[in-house]
Design an enzyme around this catalytic site. Structure first.
Site, PDB file in Angstrom:
ATOM      1  N   HIS A 206     -14.995  -0.034 -14.119  1.00  0.00           N
ATOM      2  CA  HIS A 206     -16.321   0.040 -14.104  1.00  0.00           C
ATOM      3  C   HIS A 206     -16.987  -0.330 -13.107  1.00  0.00           C
ATOM      4  O   HIS A 206     -18.388  -0.102 -12.652  1.00  0.00           O
ATOM      5  CB  HIS A 206     -16.824  -1.236 -15.094  1.00  0.00           C
ATOM      6  CG  HIS A 206     -16.809  -2.427 -14.727  1.00  0.00           C
ATOM      7  ND1 HIS A 206     -15.688  -3.290 -14.471  1.00  0.00           N
ATOM      8  CD2 HIS A 206     -17.740  -3.316 -13.946  1.00  0.00           C
ATOM      9  CE1 HIS A 206     -16.068  -4.289 -14.103  1.00  0.00           C
ATOM     10  NE2 HIS A 206     -17.130  -4.489 -13.504  1.00  0.00           N
TER      11      HIS A 206
HETATM   12  C1  UD1 Z   1     -22.203  -5.825 -13.726  1.00  0.00           C
HETATM   13  C2  UD1 Z   1     -22.038  -6.744 -12.608  1.00  0.00           C
HETATM   14  C3  UD1 Z   1     -20.422  -6.948 -12.184  1.00  0.00           C
HETATM   15  C4  UD1 Z   1     -19.514  -7.275 -13.308  1.00  0.00           C
HETATM   16  C5  UD1 Z   1     -19.879  -6.453 -14.564  1.00  0.00           C
HETATM   17  C6  UD1 Z   1     -19.310  -6.746 -15.818  1.00  0.00           C
HETATM   18  C7  UD1 Z   1     -23.797  -6.543 -10.716  1.00  0.00           C
HETATM   19  C8  UD1 Z   1     -24.315  -6.263  -9.623  1.00  0.00           C
HETATM   20  N1  UD1 Z   1     -22.797  -6.293 -11.412  1.00  0.00           N
HETATM   21  O1  UD1 Z   1     -21.593  -4.654 -13.737  1.00  0.00           O
HETATM   22  O2  UD1 Z   1     -20.154  -7.801 -11.079  1.00  0.00           O
HETATM   23  O3  UD1 Z   1     -18.305  -7.210 -13.069  1.00  0.00           O
HETATM   24  O4  UD1 Z   1     -21.378  -6.359 -14.836  1.00  0.00           O
HETATM   25  O5  UD1 Z   1     -19.351  -5.755 -16.694  1.00  0.00           O
HETATM   26  O6  UD1 Z   1     -24.419  -7.645 -11.620  1.00  0.00           O
HETATM   27  N2  UD1 Z   1     -24.805  -0.250 -19.101  1.00  0.00           N
HETATM   28  C9  UD1 Z   1     -25.175  -0.011 -20.479  1.00  0.00           C
HETATM   29  N3  UD1 Z   1     -25.029  -0.823 -21.488  1.00  0.00           N
HETATM   30  C10 UD1 Z   1     -24.823  -2.040 -21.116  1.00  0.00           C
HETATM   31  C11 UD1 Z   1     -24.231  -2.545 -19.747  1.00  0.00           C
HETATM   32  C12 UD1 Z   1     -24.608  -1.495 -18.855  1.00  0.00           C
HETATM   33  O7  UD1 Z   1     -25.403   1.398 -20.836  1.00  0.00           O
HETATM   34  O8  UD1 Z   1     -24.624  -2.899 -22.048  1.00  0.00           O
HETATM   35  C13 UD1 Z   1     -24.882   0.748 -18.190  1.00  0.00           C
HETATM   36  C14 UD1 Z   1     -26.438   0.558 -17.343  1.00  0.00           C
HETATM   37  O9  UD1 Z   1     -27.385   1.123 -17.642  1.00  0.00           O
HETATM   38  C15 UD1 Z   1     -26.165   0.737 -16.067  1.00  0.00           C
HETATM   39  C16 UD1 Z   1     -24.503   0.887 -15.707  1.00  0.00           C
HETATM   40  O10 UD1 Z   1     -24.048   0.496 -17.093  1.00  0.00           O
HETATM   41  O11 UD1 Z   1     -26.250   2.354 -15.844  1.00  0.00           O
HETATM   42  C17 UD1 Z   1     -24.441  -0.278 -15.016  1.00  0.00           C
HETATM   43  O12 UD1 Z   1     -24.770  -1.736 -15.586  1.00  0.00           O
HETATM   44  P1  UD1 Z   1     -25.028  -2.989 -14.654  1.00  0.00           P
HETATM   45  O13 UD1 Z   1     -25.329  -3.998 -15.344  1.00  0.00           O
HETATM   46  O14 UD1 Z   1     -26.083  -2.719 -13.518  1.00  0.00           O
HETATM   47  O15 UD1 Z   1     -23.752  -3.171 -13.836  1.00  0.00           O
HETATM   48  P2  UD1 Z   1     -22.285  -3.321 -14.200  1.00  0.00           P
HETATM   49  O16 UD1 Z   1     -21.604  -2.203 -13.795  1.00  0.00           O
HETATM   50  O17 UD1 Z   1     -22.016  -3.736 -15.869  1.00  0.00           O
END
Ligand code: UD1
Length: 355
Positions: A206
């Site tokens: 991820h």
């Molecule tokens: C975040 C953390 C990372 C951690 C990870 C665990 C930061 C910078 N990163 O990364 O350190 O290892 O969580 O999973 O804080 N999204 C969805 N649904 C969700 C969650 C996310 O669709 O429930 C999508 C968001 O819209 C976005 C992408 O996934 O487009 C990234 O989500 P984000 O929370 O920014 O970062 P993670 O990659 O989950």
């Protein structure tokens, strides 16, 4: 004594599964939980509160799906409002996410002491969002609870040591406590039991630097194809989106499944022959279950696991993935089982919390 805990991502809920339950069942400390909403899909967030018996959050900031700046800013602003309203004695944050940094910044400006669990980790790649969040949160915290001696010495190298102003201590790893608390309690779903009937490797992926770049993502998935083995892949929403956007075809040996519940994930790790991941938490969880792990990154903050050959770094190039896979599976050296303590992290933390 009142603690305001600010969390919002899947791994933070897993950590709270141990610590919030400890506070509830073994202390008089009042914990008010704030969900930043950074992770917002049910399978990444609210299902964990129920599954792990974490008290319901009193506040939800709904800060998911935003850019880094907007998300951190929203969490900062809302945390300030909430701290002013709740007047906690401490604020508690976990790990290295935008939620961790947003909550910490608000607290330090209001002079509320910060408890940072999983402090002192370093990947030494400051262009990673997680590394920025870690370094800054550690600078701001009053209680820096580390998972290992290495984390304590990372902080020492930055001049952060126990003093009149702060406490720095190795209290072991909170995720070990979660594993010990839940591994026999939570039962896997029928679907996951069925999926894992035949031998398999487990994959998770991820990280922004791995999935947001089409070439890197293709190389990794090609490596998985070349391993030529059944691979179960609970897919993070971010990765799912990118695979669709980039129009990448996933090979038939990879079985995609939605993000797993904690119980399903523990079962999958335990049943797997081998783990392949770019997650920090899963590197540790694999080790807790005695499984070897291939780390799809150029470095890791969990360096202890590399030193004892529990994990190996393989980067993201197909040929390196295959080379390192052969190397680690051929290595039969014995692995110590106590690198991250004995699972009494919550108790050790609470002993330090005095007004
Ligand atoms: C975040 C953390 C990372 C951690 C990870 C665990 C930061 C910078 N990163 O990364 O350190 O290892 O969580 O999973 O804080 N999204 C969805 N649904 C969700 C969650 C996310 O669709 O429930 C999508 C968001 O819209 C976005 C992408 O996934 O487009 C990234 O989500 P984000 O929370 O920014 O970062 P993670 O990659 O989950």
């Amino acid at each position: 004594m009142k603690i305001l805990t600010i969390l919002g991502t899947r791994p933070q809920l897993i950590k709270a599964g141990a610590f919030s339950n400890y506070l509830l069942n073994h202390t008089n400390i009042v914990e008010v939980i704030v969900n930043s909403g950074q992770h917002y899909d049910v399978s990444m967030s609210s299902s964990f509160f129920e599954e792990m018996g974490i008290p319901k959050p009193k506040y939800d900031f709904m800060a998911g799906g935003l850019s880094h700046a907007k998300m951190t800013a929203k969490i900062l602003e809302k945390s300030e409002e909430t701290i002013l309203l709740e007047k906690p004695d401490f604020i508690l944050v976990y790990g290295d996410t935008n939620t961790t940094l947003g909550g910490s910044l608000a607290a330090v400006k209001l002079d509320v002491p910060i408890i940072h669990i999983e402090s002192g980790l370093r990947s030494f790649r400051i262009n990673q969002p997680e590394e920025i969040n870690r370094v800054l949160t550690d600078r701001l915290s009053k209680f820096l609870f580390c998972s290992s001696d290495l984390a304590v010495s990372n902080l020492k190298n930055e001049g952060i040591i126990s003093s009149k102003e702060r406490i720095v201590e190795n209290v072991g790893d909170i995720m070990l406590e979660s594993v010990l608390l839940f591994k026999n309690k939570l039962k896997p779903s029928d679907n996951i039991k069925k999926l894992s009937e035949k031998p398999f490797y487990l994959l998770t992926l991820h990280r922004q630097e791995n999935v947001d770049n089409i070439l890197v993502l293709k190389d990794i998935l090609n490596g998985m194809k070349e391993l030529n083995k059944k691979i179960i892949f609970p897919i993070h929403p971010r990765t799912q989106k990118r695979i669709q956007e980039f129009n990448i075809e996933v090979s038939a040996n990879i079985i995609l499944t939605p993000p797993a519940s904690y119980g399903d994930m523990l079962f999958l790790i335990n049943q797997s022959e081998f783990v392949i991941t770019d997650s920090g938490g899963l590197q540790k969880e694999s080790y807790f279950f005695g499984k070897k792990c291939l780390v799809l990154r150029e470095e890791t903050e969990w360096k202890e696991l590399i030193e004892v050959n529990a994990s190996v770094i393989c980067g993201t190039k197909t040929e390196d993935i295959l080379k390192q896979f052969t190397k680690i599976t051929n290595n039969q050296s014995s692995i110590p089982n106590d690198i991250y303590g004995t699972g009494d992290t919550s108790e050790k933390i609470v002993k330090h919390l005095k007004l």
